[in-house]
Write a protein that holds these residues in place. Sequence first.
Motif, short mmCIF file in Angstrom:
data_model
loop_
_atom_site.label_atom_id
_atom_site.label_comp_id
_atom_site.label_asym_id
_atom_site.label_seq_id
_atom_site.Cartn_x
_atom_site.Cartn_y
_atom_site.Cartn_z
N LEU A 1 33.10 41.22 30.35
CA LEU A 1 31.86 41.12 31.12
C LEU A 1 32.09 41.37 32.60
O LEU A 1 31.17 41.79 33.31
N TRP A 2 33.30 41.08 33.09
CA TRP A 2 33.61 41.37 34.49
C TRP A 2 33.49 42.87 34.75
O TRP A 2 33.16 43.28 35.86
N VAL A 3 33.80 43.66 33.72
CA VAL A 3 33.70 45.12 33.85
C VAL A 3 32.27 45.58 33.60
O VAL A 3 31.69 46.33 34.39
N ASN A 4 31.67 45.10 32.48
CA ASN A 4 30.33 45.57 32.10
C ASN A 4 29.25 45.16 33.09
O ASN A 4 28.32 45.92 33.36
N LYS A 5 29.36 43.93 33.59
CA LYS A 5 28.28 43.37 34.40
C LYS A 5 28.59 43.36 35.90
O LYS A 5 27.68 43.45 36.72
N GLN A 6 29.87 43.19 36.25
CA GLN A 6 30.23 43.08 37.66
C GLN A 6 30.98 44.30 38.19
O GLN A 6 31.26 44.38 39.38
N PHE A 7 31.34 45.23 37.29
CA PHE A 7 32.01 46.48 37.65
C PHE A 7 33.31 46.22 38.42
O PHE A 7 33.65 46.91 39.37
N LYS A 8 34.04 45.20 37.98
CA LYS A 8 35.29 44.83 38.63
C LYS A 8 36.43 45.73 38.18
O LYS A 8 36.44 46.25 37.07
N PRO B 1 42.37 56.31 34.21
CA PRO B 1 41.74 56.12 35.52
C PRO B 1 40.99 54.79 35.59
O PRO B 1 40.52 54.28 34.59
N ASP B 2 40.93 54.24 36.79
CA ASP B 2 40.21 52.99 37.02
C ASP B 2 38.84 53.33 37.60
O ASP B 2 38.75 53.73 38.77
N PRO B 3 37.77 53.21 36.82
CA PRO B 3 36.44 53.62 37.32
C PRO B 3 35.96 52.76 38.49
O PRO B 3 35.11 53.21 39.26
N ALA B 4 36.49 51.56 38.64
CA ALA B 4 36.07 50.70 39.74
C ALA B 4 36.89 50.92 41.00
O ALA B 4 36.58 50.36 42.05
N ALA B 5 37.95 51.72 40.90
CA ALA B 5 38.81 52.00 42.05
C ALA B 5 39.20 53.47 42.00
O ALA B 5 40.27 53.82 41.50
N PRO B 6 38.32 54.36 42.49
CA PRO B 6 38.58 55.81 42.42
C PRO B 6 39.94 56.18 42.99
O PRO B 6 40.36 55.68 44.03
N GLY B 7 40.63 57.04 42.26
CA GLY B 7 41.94 57.49 42.68
C GLY B 7 43.08 56.62 42.18
O GLY B 7 44.24 56.99 42.34
N LEU C 1 40.89 58.50 29.04
CA LEU C 1 39.77 57.62 29.35
C LEU C 1 40.24 56.37 30.07
O LEU C 1 41.40 55.97 29.93
N PRO C 2 39.37 55.70 30.81
CA PRO C 2 39.76 54.43 31.41
C PRO C 2 40.19 53.42 30.35
O PRO C 2 39.64 53.39 29.24
#
Length: 512
Positions: free
Chosen positions: A244-251, A203-209, A27-28
């Motif tokens: 929150l950077w991940v949850n709200k901004q998808f960073k 894996p990084d869900p905000a940066a595929p691959g 998982l990420p």
Amino acid sequence: MSAPAEPRPSRPIRFVHRGAVQEVSGLPATTTVLQWLREATHCTGTKEGCAEGDCGACTVVLGERDAATGAWQQRTVNACIQFLPTLDGQALLTVEDLQPRAEAPLHPCQKALVDCHGSQCGFCTPGFVMSLWNLYEHHEQAPPRADLADALAGNLCRCTGYRPILDAGEQMFQAPRVDFDPSAWLSALQTLADQPDLVYEGPDPAAPGQTTRFFAPTTLAELARLRAALPQARVLAGGTDVALWVNKQFKSLGDILYVGRVRELQQITPWGADPALPDGLEIGAGVSLEAAWSTLSRHVPALREIWLRFASPPVRHAGTLGGNVANGSPIGDGAPILLALGASLVLRQGELTRELPLSEFYLGYMHNALQPGEFVQALRVPLPRVAHGEVLRAYKVSKRRDSDISALCAGLMIRLEGGRVKEARLGWGGMAATARRAALTEAALIGQPWSEATLQAAQAALEQDFAPMTDLRATHDYRHTVAANLLKRFWMETRPDAPLPSTQTQIWPAPV
């Protein structure tokens, strides 16, 4: 500085859930505990509301073995802003653990909520249950109603209001006691005690691959080594803002360096030349907000209200004072009070440390004086010398009393001698791009009698110290007006003649 060694090999995240050791991989690294519960294990009793740690619908309890005694310790956190790798070596308890079988009787806290009609739509109820259960485990009998309210400050209900829920908090202690036996959980945790430091890759869900590596060292030396080797890694403490950077901004966070398992960073020790009469406290950067503020308020009772109004118990249990200061938010509640106390930071880079006054740490909006590979190791916080005439107050103004972001926050300290102000440190948040001291106002106070005329001169100087912005929380004019009023309140509480007692200024007064 020694050459960076190769990172340890990746391994699964291991923690205890439903009484058994769980292993998670693939998982990420930024998967939240809430996502894992609901999507991977289908434990859907824990709800998602705000996904930012405000509503408490996702409240869970984390348990661990005390490193010194081996005893069980537990605390509430928000599952929506807790990254799954931070559970490594700990235990996760949810509402399902209180009634493991459908035919089992309700726990007294659940039964009390039913009997007191403390649940209507029921969406928030599991979060309230976990906060109440945690309170139940820490008390043998019902605490004062004000303490119940404080314990539930991180749980929001829009249906019933809080009266029946507080009633349930009192009534649950009247039923026959049902004590939690942690022995099986401690045995499971013991099997995880000797596992190597966590290095997890997913894996990084905000940066595929691409992948994200999550490092969780357990010693200060290893943290310093990793920080030197990975100067661009994101340092993570409680995650109460970074998540929150991940949850709200998808960073994408890139590599993550987690400090929450470093034992040396979780200590509070006397600081000064004489341990018997310390000048203050050295608070490790990994000490939780709850532990830091509760300790400070024991030494400085005037900080009790700001402690209880700082976020909520689940946020304070996860977040750290070091993270709050390093984050550098201009509306963070920690920095203004620490500025008033004259705090400094111990910064570490490799094997080298340096001490920097907090007043010199913030260079601009979300910009600080940390060098590449450097991190905050501790805070040194002087304590007010009451016998020398030092007085301190802390004020927070927000739209909601509990669990709300400040419109502005103030830490105000003066030293009086012969009726005159000999020293002043006035820390403010919400008034500029960074939390900072009011230099012109301090200059207007020093050397002057602590009188109403001096107050008025200080209020005029305060107008020149700051040019606050207008935003959703407050306007420019409102902030200026309220700041001047807080300065007046400070004078009214500390003036030589007829100072206002706390009973006239606080909802639940405490001695100061």
